[in-house]
Design a protein around this motif. Structure first.
Motif, PDB file in Angstrom:
ATOM      1  N   HIS A  75       0.856  -1.182   0.000  1.00  0.00           N
ATOM      2  CA  HIS A  75       0.000   0.000   0.000  1.00  0.00           C
ATOM      3  C   HIS A  75       0.897   1.240   0.000  1.00  0.00           C
ATOM      4  CE1 HIS A  75      -3.376   2.373   2.300  1.00  0.00           C
ATOM      5  NE2 HIS A  75      -3.190   2.792   1.070  1.00  0.00           N
ATOM      6  N   HIS A  76       0.831   2.038  -1.077  1.00  0.00           N
ATOM      7  CA  HIS A  76       1.714   3.195  -1.237  1.00  0.00           C
ATOM      8  C   HIS A  76       0.926   4.463  -1.583  1.00  0.00           C
ATOM      9  CE1 HIS A  76       4.505  -0.189  -2.060  1.00  0.00           C
ATOM     10  NE2 HIS A  76       5.450   0.610  -1.594  1.00  0.00           N
ATOM     11  N   VAL A  77       1.565   5.584  -1.335  1.00  0.00           N
ATOM     12  CA  VAL A  77       1.140   6.872  -1.891  1.00  0.00           C
ATOM     13  C   VAL A  77       2.357   7.485  -2.562  1.00  0.00           C
ATOM     14  CG1 VAL A  77      -0.714   7.287  -0.225  1.00  0.00           C
ATOM     15  CG2 VAL A  77       1.613   8.072   0.285  1.00  0.00           C
ATOM     16  N   TYR A  78       2.118   8.381  -3.513  1.00  0.00           N
ATOM     17  CA  TYR A  78       3.246   9.012  -4.189  1.00  0.00           C
ATOM     18  C   TYR A  78       2.958  10.488  -4.410  1.00  0.00           C
ATOM     19  CZ  TYR A  78       0.576   9.029  -8.570  1.00  0.00           C
ATOM     20  OH  TYR A  78      -0.369   9.263  -9.545  1.00  0.00           O
ATOM     21  N   ARG A  79       4.011  11.225  -4.654  1.00  0.00           N
ATOM     22  CA  ARG A  79       3.884  12.647  -5.005  1.00  0.00           C
ATOM     23  C   ARG A  79       5.018  13.016  -5.941  1.00  0.00           C
ATOM     24  NH1 ARG A  79       7.362  16.052  -2.172  1.00  0.00           N
ATOM     25  NH2 ARG A  79       8.533  15.039  -0.479  1.00  0.00           N
ATOM     26  N   GLN A  80       4.751  13.996  -6.759  1.00  0.00           N
ATOM     27  CA  GLN A  80       5.786  14.450  -7.698  1.00  0.00           C
ATOM     28  C   GLN A  80       6.831  15.277  -6.959  1.00  0.00           C
ATOM     29  OE1 GLN A  80       3.917  16.493 -10.943  1.00  0.00           O
ATOM     30  NE2 GLN A  80       3.619  14.608 -12.093  1.00  0.00           N
ATOM     31  N   SER A  81       8.081  15.076  -7.361  1.00  0.00           N
ATOM     32  CA  SER A  81       9.178  15.852  -6.775  1.00  0.00           C
ATOM     33  C   SER A  81      10.114  16.259  -7.892  1.00  0.00           C
ATOM     34  CB  SER A  81       9.915  15.021  -5.716  1.00  0.00           C
ATOM     35  OG  SER A  81      10.477  13.869  -6.291  1.00  0.00           O
ATOM     36  N   GLY A  82      10.327  17.522  -8.041  1.00  0.00           N
ATOM     37  CA  GLY A  82      11.193  17.992  -9.119  1.00  0.00           C
ATOM     38  C   GLY A  82      10.485  17.967 -10.451  1.00  0.00           C
ATOM     39  N   GLY A  83      11.048  17.230 -11.425  1.00  0.00           N
ATOM     40  CA  GLY A  83      10.506  17.182 -12.774  1.00  0.00           C
ATOM     41  C   GLY A  83       9.237  16.358 -12.857  1.00  0.00           C
ATOM     42  N   PRO A  84       8.587  16.409 -14.043  1.00  0.00           N
ATOM     43  CA  PRO A  84       7.321  15.684 -14.211  1.00  0.00           C
ATOM     44  C   PRO A  84       7.474  14.164 -14.151  1.00  0.00           C
ATOM     45  CG  PRO A  84       8.102  16.591 -16.301  1.00  0.00           C
ATOM     46  CD  PRO A  84       8.988  17.151 -15.231  1.00  0.00           C
ATOM     47  N   SER A 139       9.677  12.614 -12.096  1.00  0.00           N
ATOM     48  CA  SER A 139      10.308  12.275 -10.833  1.00  0.00           C
ATOM     49  C   SER A 139       9.243  12.240  -9.734  1.00  0.00           C
ATOM     50  CB  SER A 139      11.382  13.300 -10.470  1.00  0.00           C
ATOM     51  OG  SER A 139      11.954  13.004  -9.222  1.00  0.00           O
ATOM     52  N   ILE A 140       9.136  11.102  -9.020  1.00  0.00           N
ATOM     53  CA  ILE A 140       8.143  10.965  -7.966  1.00  0.00           C
ATOM     54  C   ILE A 140       8.770  10.359  -6.724  1.00  0.00           C
ATOM     55  CG2 ILE A 140       6.215  10.699  -9.575  1.00  0.00           C
ATOM     56  CD1 ILE A 140       6.288   7.686  -8.948  1.00  0.00           C
ATOM     57  N   ASP A 141       8.171  10.652  -5.589  1.00  0.00           N
ATOM     58  CA  ASP A 141       8.551  10.031  -4.322  1.00  0.00           C
ATOM     59  C   ASP A 141       7.469   9.030  -3.963  1.00  0.00           C
ATOM     60  OD1 ASP A 141      10.880  11.451  -3.986  1.00  0.00           O
ATOM     61  OD2 ASP A 141       9.904  13.093  -2.914  1.00  0.00           O
ATOM     62  N   LEU A 142       7.865   7.776  -3.742  1.00  0.00           N
ATOM     63  CA  LEU A 142       6.937   6.706  -3.396  1.00  0.00           C
ATOM     64  C   LEU A 142       7.118   6.365  -1.922  1.00  0.00           C
ATOM     65  CD1 LEU A 142       4.864   4.792  -4.783  1.00  0.00           C
ATOM     66  CD2 LEU A 142       6.714   3.129  -4.971  1.00  0.00           C
ATOM     67  N   LYS A 143       6.009   6.355  -1.184  1.00  0.00           N
ATOM     68  CA  LYS A 143       6.077   6.097   0.248  1.00  0.00           C
ATOM     69  C   LYS A 143       5.090   4.997   0.621  1.00  0.00           C
ATOM     70  CE  LYS A 143       4.296   9.089   3.133  1.00  0.00           C
ATOM     71  NZ  LYS A 143       4.102  10.276   3.981  1.00  0.00           N
ATOM     72  N   GLU A 144       5.583   3.971   1.311  1.00  0.00           N
ATOM     73  CA  GLU A 144       4.702   2.901   1.770  1.00  0.00           C
ATOM     74  C   GLU A 144       3.972   3.353   3.031  1.00  0.00           C
ATOM     75  OE1 GLU A 144       4.741  -1.885   2.849  1.00  0.00           O
ATOM     76  OE2 GLU A 144       6.620  -0.836   2.391  1.00  0.00           O
ATOM     77  N   VAL A 145       2.666   3.095   3.069  1.00  0.00           N
ATOM     78  CA  VAL A 145       1.871   3.529   4.207  1.00  0.00           C
ATOM     79  C   VAL A 145       1.290   2.360   5.002  1.00  0.00           C
ATOM     80  CG1 VAL A 145       1.284   5.760   3.214  1.00  0.00           C
ATOM     81  CG2 VAL A 145      -0.167   3.790   2.742  1.00  0.00           C
ATOM     82  N   GLY A 146       1.487   1.122   4.513  1.00  0.00           N
ATOM     83  CA  GLY A 146       1.086  -0.048   5.275  1.00  0.00           C
ATOM     84  C   GLY A 146      -0.423  -0.228   5.367  1.00  0.00           C
ATOM     85  N   PRO A 147      -0.840  -1.362   5.902  1.00  0.00           N
ATOM     86  CA  PRO A 147      -0.025  -2.496   6.360  1.00  0.00           C
ATOM     87  C   PRO A 147       0.527  -3.297   5.180  1.00  0.00           C
ATOM     88  CG  PRO A 147      -2.334  -3.074   6.469  1.00  0.00           C
ATOM     89  CD  PRO A 147      -2.284  -1.638   6.043  1.00  0.00           C
ATOM     90  N   ARG A 148       1.321  -4.311   5.485  1.00  0.00           N
ATOM     91  CA  ARG A 148       1.826  -5.199   4.442  1.00  0.00           C
ATOM     92  C   ARG A 148       1.669  -6.646   4.903  1.00  0.00           C
ATOM     93  NH1 ARG A 148       8.085  -5.313   3.422  1.00  0.00           N
ATOM     94  NH2 ARG A 148       7.760  -3.158   2.738  1.00  0.00           N
ATOM     95  N   PHE A 149       1.419  -7.516   3.937  1.00  0.00           N
ATOM     96  CA  PHE A 149       1.270  -8.942   4.250  1.00  0.00           C
ATOM     97  C   PHE A 149       1.275  -9.735   2.960  1.00  0.00           C
ATOM     98  CE2 PHE A 149      -2.861  -6.789   4.319  1.00  0.00           C
ATOM     99  CZ  PHE A 149      -3.580  -7.477   3.369  1.00  0.00           C
ATOM    100  N   GLU A 150       1.327 -11.052   3.087  1.00  0.00           N
ATOM    101  CA  GLU A 150       1.238 -11.964   1.955  1.00  0.00           C
ATOM    102  C   GLU A 150      -0.041 -12.794   2.094  1.00  0.00           C
ATOM    103  OE1 GLU A 150       4.439 -10.138   1.152  1.00  0.00           O
ATOM    104  OE2 GLU A 150       4.643 -11.323   2.969  1.00  0.00           O
ATOM    105  N   LEU A 151      -0.628 -13.146   0.941  1.00  0.00           N
ATOM    106  CA  LEU A 151      -1.815 -13.984   0.898  1.00  0.00           C
ATOM    107  C   LEU A 151      -1.518 -15.222   0.063  1.00  0.00           C
ATOM    108  CD1 LEU A 151      -4.565 -11.297   0.148  1.00  0.00           C
ATOM    109  CD2 LEU A 151      -4.120 -12.389   2.358  1.00  0.00           C
ATOM    110  N   ARG A 152      -2.102 -16.341   0.472  1.00  0.00           N
ATOM    111  CA  ARG A 152      -2.021 -17.556  -0.339  1.00  0.00           C
ATOM    112  C   ARG A 152      -3.422 -18.143  -0.465  1.00  0.00           C
ATOM    113  NH1 ARG A 152       0.941 -23.397   0.439  1.00  0.00           N
ATOM    114  NH2 ARG A 152       1.312 -23.781  -1.770  1.00  0.00           N
ATOM    115  N   LEU A 153      -3.928 -18.175  -1.685  1.00  0.00           N
ATOM    116  CA  LEU A 153      -5.260 -18.716  -1.923  1.00  0.00           C
ATOM    117  C   LEU A 153      -5.253 -20.224  -1.727  1.00  0.00           C
ATOM    118  CD1 LEU A 153      -8.193 -18.224  -3.124  1.00  0.00           C
ATOM    119  CD2 LEU A 153      -7.190 -18.895  -5.314  1.00  0.00           C
ATOM    120  N   TYR A 154      -6.234 -20.750  -0.953  1.00  0.00           N
ATOM    121  CA  TYR A 154      -6.320 -22.202  -0.818  1.00  0.00           C
ATOM    122  C   TYR A 154      -7.711 -22.752  -1.116  1.00  0.00           C
ATOM    123  CZ  TYR A 154      -8.217 -21.565   3.963  1.00  0.00           C
ATOM    124  OH  TYR A 154      -8.978 -21.210   5.062  1.00  0.00           O
ATOM    125  N   GLN A 155      -8.713 -21.883  -1.308  1.00  0.00           N
ATOM    126  CA  GLN A 155     -10.038 -22.408  -1.638  1.00  0.00           C
ATOM    127  C   GLN A 155     -10.933 -21.293  -2.172  1.00  0.00           C
ATOM    128  OE1 GLN A 155     -12.148 -24.073   1.726  1.00  0.00           O
ATOM    129  NE2 GLN A 155     -13.457 -25.345   0.456  1.00  0.00           N
TER     130      GLN A 155
END
Length: 293
Positions: A234-243, A245-261
């Protein structure tokens, strides 16, 4: 109301049973078309049905040429209104599970969390139907660690069961001060490596938990599949400098999923037919990936 739900569910299952027959008929007609286009003899196994199949081919149009999946029925009204999601936990949740459920309400727009208490799943599902919820999500735990996520689409299904691994909540992240508050904008979605039929089915279930975002939204949610483990970021981003160029920031949470049914019913219907079940023999390096490469 109960009789109506039973009748509608029965009609839905009947349409689902027809899907396999329609797919078989479609494959037969495809082979006939291919033989005619290439100037080859009609396949031996289809010669007795040749005349009837040609007649059906002549009557086809753009709408009937390809069989209609019941997925279209399940999510037929998905674009008419935004999703409305209820999030619950297993009974007597621990503090980590409660925190994880709270953060899921920040991930999914138009969602709300309910303290389950002593309520049974059947009553919760009926309440969701009567209040026009589109999805019910349940999270469970093992010894205080979230380990299961269940997504049940309403009113008739499907229901997808995922194992949860490597959960890092915003609350537990050491860099939580740098994360800032969670944007309430509807996010753009990225799905990576969901190329198989089950993979596309899984992506359909997940993407319909989110409303359609605005074009200028700077919030991104990623579901990246690798070896049938789905990484949620889960991220948000904003432009920095040129068109460019962006800054990407993770805002969480984070996890892995495994489908089983995947079941062709709602969470309360234990007798519902299985659409997909992960078997132990699939978990080998030489076996074909379930969700896609």
């Amino acid at each position: 109301m109960l009789r109506r739900n039973v009748r509608l569910r029965r009609e839905y299952l009947y349409r689902k049973s027809l899907e396999g027959k329609e797919r078989l008929l479609y494959e037969k007609k495809r082979k006939i078309k291919q033989a005619l286009e290439e100037g080859k003899p009609i396949p031996t196994e289809l010669r007795n049905e040749d005349a009837a199949l040609r007649q059906e081919i002549d009557l086809e149009d753009e709408r009937t040429a390809v069989p209609r999946s019941t997925i279209d029925d399940e999510y037929a009204n998905a674009n008419e209104r935004d999703p409305k999601i209820l999030i619950i936990t297993s009974r007597n949740p621990s503090a980590p599970l409660t925190q994880f459920a709270k953060e899921l309400t920040l991930v999914f727009p138009n969602s709300q969390r309910m303290n389950r208490g002593s309520q049974v799943i059947t009553d919760i599902v009926e309440t969701c139907r009567s209040h026009d919820f589109t999805d019910l999500i349940r999270v469970a735990e093992h010894r205080g660690v979230p380990d299961e996520l269940v997504i049940s689409h309403l009113p008739f299904g499907p229901t997808a069961y995922f194992q949860i691994l490597n959960v890092v909540t915003r609350h537990d992240n050491k860099d939580k001060k740098e994360m800032g508050t969670v944007s309430q904008a509807y996010p753009h979605l990225i799905f990576e490596s969901f190329s198989s039929k089950i993979g596309q089915r899984t992506a359909t279930i997940l993407k319909h938990l989110f409303p359609v975002p605005k074009a200028d939204t700077k919030r991104i949610i990623t579901f990246a599949n690798q070896s049938d483990y789905i990484s949620f970021r889960h991220h948000v981003y904003r432009q920095s400098g040129g068109p460019k160029s962006i800054d990407l920031k993770e805002v969480g949470p984070r996890f892995e999923l495994r489908l089983y049914q995947i079941k062709l019913g709602t969470m309360d219907q234990e007798e519902a037919q299985n659409e997909f079940v992960l078997h132990s023999y699939m978990n080998t390096s030489k076996k074909q990936k379930v969700l896609g490469e």
